[in-house]
Design an enzyme around this catalytic site. Sequence first.
Site, PDB file in Angstrom:
ATOM      1  N   LYS A  58      49.099  36.000  35.460  1.00 40.82           N
ATOM      2  CA  LYS A  58      47.868  35.267  35.704  1.00 40.82           C
ATOM      3  C   LYS A  58      46.768  35.957  34.904  1.00 40.82           C
ATOM      4  CE  LYS A  58      44.423  34.786  37.308  1.00 40.82           C
ATOM      5  NZ  LYS A  58      43.099  34.505  36.591  1.00 40.82           N
ATOM      6  N   GLU A  80      29.115  50.298  38.207  1.00 37.17           N
ATOM      7  CA  GLU A  80      29.689  50.041  36.884  1.00 37.17           C
ATOM      8  C   GLU A  80      28.935  48.906  36.203  1.00 37.17           C
ATOM      9  OE1 GLU A  80      34.171  49.921  35.122  1.00 37.17           O
ATOM     10  OE2 GLU A  80      33.764  48.542  36.775  1.00 37.17           O
ATOM     11  N   GLU A 134      44.263  49.022  39.299  1.00 37.90           N
ATOM     12  CA  GLU A 134      43.542  49.827  38.322  1.00 37.90           C
ATOM     13  C   GLU A 134      42.157  49.220  38.249  1.00 37.90           C
ATOM     14  OE1 GLU A 134      41.538  51.096  35.666  1.00 37.90           O
ATOM     15  OE2 GLU A 134      42.736  49.964  34.219  1.00 37.90           O
TER      16      GLU A 134
END
Length: 490
Positions: free
Chosen positions: A183, A390, A257
């Site tokens: 995906k 981030e 991750e």
Amino acid sequence: MTPQGVNIKYPEKLFIGGQWVAPMSGSSIEVVNPNTEEVIARVGEAGPDDMDRAVAAAREAFDNGPWPTTPPAERGALLMKMIDHLEARIPELSAAWTAQVGGLASFAPVMHGGGVAGLRGIAALGQTFKWVEQKKGMVVDTAILAREPVGVVVGIAPWNAPFGIMANKVFYSLIAGCTIVMKPSPETPLEAYIIAEAAEAAGLPPGTVNLVTGEREASDYLVHNVGVDKVSFTGSTGAGKRIAEVCGSRIARCSLELGGKSAAIVRDDFPIEAAAGILGNTITVMSGQVCAMLSRAIVSKHRHDELAEAIAGVMKGIKIGNSEDPETQLGPLAMKRQLERVEMYIEEGKKSGADLVTGGQRPAHMNKGYFMEPTLFANVDNTSRIAQEEIFGPVLCLIPAEDEEDAIRIANESNYGLNGSVFTTDVQAAYDVSRKVRTGVMGQNGMRMEFGMPFGGFKQSGIGREGGEEGLWPYVETKTILLDGAPARL
């Protein structure tokens, strides 16, 4: 419709059960070039019914197909055929990346050539990994440890490095004996099509590799499917938390991750100009859109202003332009929403009291495309949003520290722990500081990468590792078999 130089047979279809099939939704996804803001590709869009079809095909291939019981060495040989196919298409993979996310055309062949080469190490695990071990038990005569495939895997890849990340998930799944549903990100679906075509060309059994492209809602539906044994996800920490929650509700496996806010500690022995050159040029790599990016730099207070001035000088010399131009050093951000996100954080940085030394604007000479100047904030408070969250863009935070121990404290004062660096001429000091920073990877003097080694994060930067032999472990289950004697064959 695909970009120039990218030849995909059926971009309007999905790859399910070894067949190219039209999406039941009848819808398509448009892909936009961030250099020009123009649509450069359309691919079929999978809905919930298509997701169910793909999982059913992968489930059938795992439960009743030959792949899980094929000897690992034979699996590896077939994967080498896939790699040969991909190697021949490195120019297409490079063109797809540049067209979809604005990655530099000058860097794309190196990036994708290295990515393909790294897959050979994964395929070689078919011969080198200890799939079955015989041990002497404490109670029984013989204990056999067998590593068996975890089952049906869903691989979800982000848009910044779509080929390498998805290919790693596919190849680790396949060498383990798993079947997989790919995906990809809706912004970067083309690489997954090329991987599916490689699986088809190599003759993998139907249903072993499947491809569905969809938006967030369909992806969430896919992760909920009870036929999925494991989800391998790379992306934002927010999305990772959602996937972990869904998988945890039924004890499905997941490896994650996730994001990072990685720190570079600049020791007093390291030259200012060298540090500025590394930091100022690193933040422009892939327009700062790298999970492992060194986006915080920590330096002693007495060297802070000098380093800020030097970094600003480097940043002002960066050539911003269309990513097809071989002279360009900084291309666009990948999409409009990413540009808006970076602009939001720049405004937050101004409000926080940090000093905006350079950048912070869209380039005056670029009237189209999602471009942003390389940006430096100095005198940053490590508790501020720009230091803790981030940004995923070319924005560097320079943070003053009292001394080395304070720099280590600041580096660890983060919810993330993915990457980091120590700038020093002293190898022993680099090692000693690295052992004190709570992060999955540390490098000396830059954003160092070694793709044959484990990569992953501490804390909210993820669960599990990718790369090396350790990258295979999340795709296998260990079975212990206790016997009264040694079997004739394993």
